[in-house]
Design a protein around this motif. Structure first.
Motif, PDB file in Angstrom:
ATOM      1  N   LEU A 117       0.921  -1.277  -0.300  1.00 24.37           N
ATOM      2  CA  LEU A 117      -0.012   0.314   0.071  1.00 24.37           C
ATOM      3  C   LEU A 117       1.380   1.254  -0.325  1.00 24.37           C
ATOM      4  O   LEU A 117       0.376   1.778  -0.982  1.00 24.37           O
ATOM      5  N   ALA A 118       1.770   1.410   0.962  1.00 25.68           N
ATOM      6  CA  ALA A 118       2.818   2.856   0.841  1.00 25.68           C
ATOM      7  C   ALA A 118       3.466   2.801  -0.289  1.00 25.68           C
ATOM      8  O   ALA A 118       3.583   3.664  -1.210  1.00 25.68           O
ATOM      9  N   ALA A 119       3.694   1.720  -1.591  1.00 30.46           N
ATOM     10  CA  ALA A 119       4.328   2.139  -2.097  1.00 30.46           C
ATOM     11  C   ALA A 119       3.809   1.827  -3.782  1.00 30.46           C
ATOM     12  O   ALA A 119       4.211   2.662  -4.534  1.00 30.46           O
ATOM     13  N   LEU A 120       2.297   1.548  -3.544  1.00 30.37           N
ATOM     14  CA  LEU A 120       1.089   2.274  -4.456  1.00 30.37           C
ATOM     15  C   LEU A 120       1.110   3.844  -4.461  1.00 30.37           C
ATOM     16  O   LEU A 120       0.868   4.381  -5.320  1.00 30.37           O
ATOM     17  N   LEU A 121       0.994   3.813  -3.601  1.00 32.38           N
ATOM     18  CA  LEU A 121       0.761   5.734  -2.868  1.00 32.38           C
ATOM     19  C   LEU A 121       2.212   6.029  -3.056  1.00 32.38           C
ATOM     20  O   LEU A 121       1.436   7.218  -3.677  1.00 32.38           O
ATOM     21  N   THR A 122       2.919   6.014  -3.328  1.00 31.76           N
ATOM     22  CA  THR A 122       5.157   7.175  -3.473  1.00 31.76           C
ATOM     23  C   THR A 122       4.269   6.544  -5.007  1.00 31.76           C
ATOM     24  O   THR A 122       5.119   7.782  -5.465  1.00 31.76           O
ATOM     25  N   GLY A 123       4.475   5.001  -5.655  1.00 27.29           N
ATOM     26  CA  GLY A 123       4.377   5.760  -7.014  1.00 27.29           C
ATOM     27  C   GLY A 123       3.121   6.564  -7.675  1.00 27.29           C
ATOM     28  O   GLY A 123       3.891   7.480  -8.535  1.00 27.29           O
ATOM     29  N   ALA A 124       1.779   6.536  -7.128  1.00 26.33           N
ATOM     30  CA  ALA A 124       0.734   6.782  -7.807  1.00 26.33           C
ATOM     31  C   ALA A 124       1.477   8.426  -8.405  1.00 26.33           C
ATOM     32  O   ALA A 124       1.376   9.529  -8.625  1.00 26.33           O
TER      33      ALA A 124
END
Length: 296
Positions: A117-124
């Motif tokens: 979830l953290a990586a999805l948010l920062t990537g977006a």
């Protein structure tokens, strides 16, 4: 990759530097990947399909022979722009966002779904800011696809930014933003979360230590997972950015699927894996060493 000892500014600098170094080392593979992804079915001559590019090495050799070795680094300037902004944000924000999700008082191992979830948010978030640099890089890399005798559209990165804004409007710099957000959020999650998980797993195996070898193995594994998950979206993104004939993301997806089949979404898989695998190995190794430098 928990790094509470270093500040966000230091994490951003480490991430941006590691991403830019990895970009410079591997962009010839990315250029070959983009050319293979943009290549549609060739015209049939006497019943035989004759594509211009046939595999990773042939694509690299053809580009170098026809356009010069420097053509393999086409798009390096916007590529470095992209990695400085996108790489610095998506990787630099990853640990702070993980901490935010679990709480600053949390003790123990962060779960896999929270890392994803953290990586999805920062990537977006990062690609929304950096998407114009991605567009210009793909446009410059696709210049060699133009028919012989047709003049180049752009003389360089800055000219590309200005020309696109003048001819297509400022919003055109965010062409393909939908698939780009999807692609980069998914790949960021696949890379960062899988690297975290693989490194954590490897360190539990006797003989593995927190050293260069472990970082390289975990980085290569993260690259493989990211390419397998992200290839279909990556192909659509490259085509949306490199070819203005598509109406929207769905139109690009359907035309590619019906005209070329499902396997078209895995065009350039080998160069993509070589590129992303090598990119992750260089990036994570550099990142780990840079963070150790700041920790003293």
């Amino acid at each position: 990759m928990a790094d509470t000892e270093i500040s966000f500014a230091q994490a951003f600098m480490c991430s941006a530097f590691a991403a830019c170094l990895a970009e410079f080392c591997t962009i010839p593979l990315d250029t070959a990947k983009v050319r293979l992804q943009l290549q549609k079915k060739a015209a049939v001559t006497e019943g035989v399909s004759l594509p211009k590019y046939r595999g990773l090495l042939d694509t690299i050799q053809t580009i170098a022979r026809e356009e010069g070795i420097s053509a393999l680094w086409k798009g390096i300037i916007p590529g470095l722009h992209r990695q400085c902004i996108y790489g610095g944000l998506r990787i630099g924000l990853y640990d702070p966002v993980k901490t935010f999700l679990v709480g600053s008082a949390f003790v123990g191992e962060i779960s896999l779904y929270q890392m994803i979830l953290a990586a999805l948010l920062t990537g977006a978030l990062a690609i929304i800011v950096a998407s114009p640099t991605d567009l210009v890089k793909v446009r410059l890399q696709s210049e060699g696809q133009l028919p012989a005798g047709v003049p180049k559209r752009y003389s360089g990165a800055m000219d590309a930014y200005i020309t696109i804004m003048r001819q297509e409007g400022i919003g055109a710099l965010w062409t393909g933003l939908g698939p780009n957000i999807t692609r980069n959020a998914v790949i960021n999650a696949a890379e960062l979360a899988s690297y975290d998980q693989m490194k954590r797993t490897l360190l539990k195996i006797p003989g593995f230590m927190d050293n260069v070898f472990t970082h390289l193995v975990a980085g290569l594994g993260a690259g493989l997972f990211a390419v397998f998950i992200g290839s279909p979206v990556d192909v659509v993104k490259s085509r949306m950015m490199g070819d203005s004939t598509y109406k929207n993301t769905l139109d690009c997806f359907l035309k590619t699927l019906f005209n070329e089949g499902f396997l078209a979404f895995y065009k350039g898989f080998l160069p993509n894996f070589c590129r992303v695998g090598a990119w992750n190995m260089v990036m994570f190794l550099t990142l780990e060493q840079a963070k150790r430098f700041f920790r003293g």
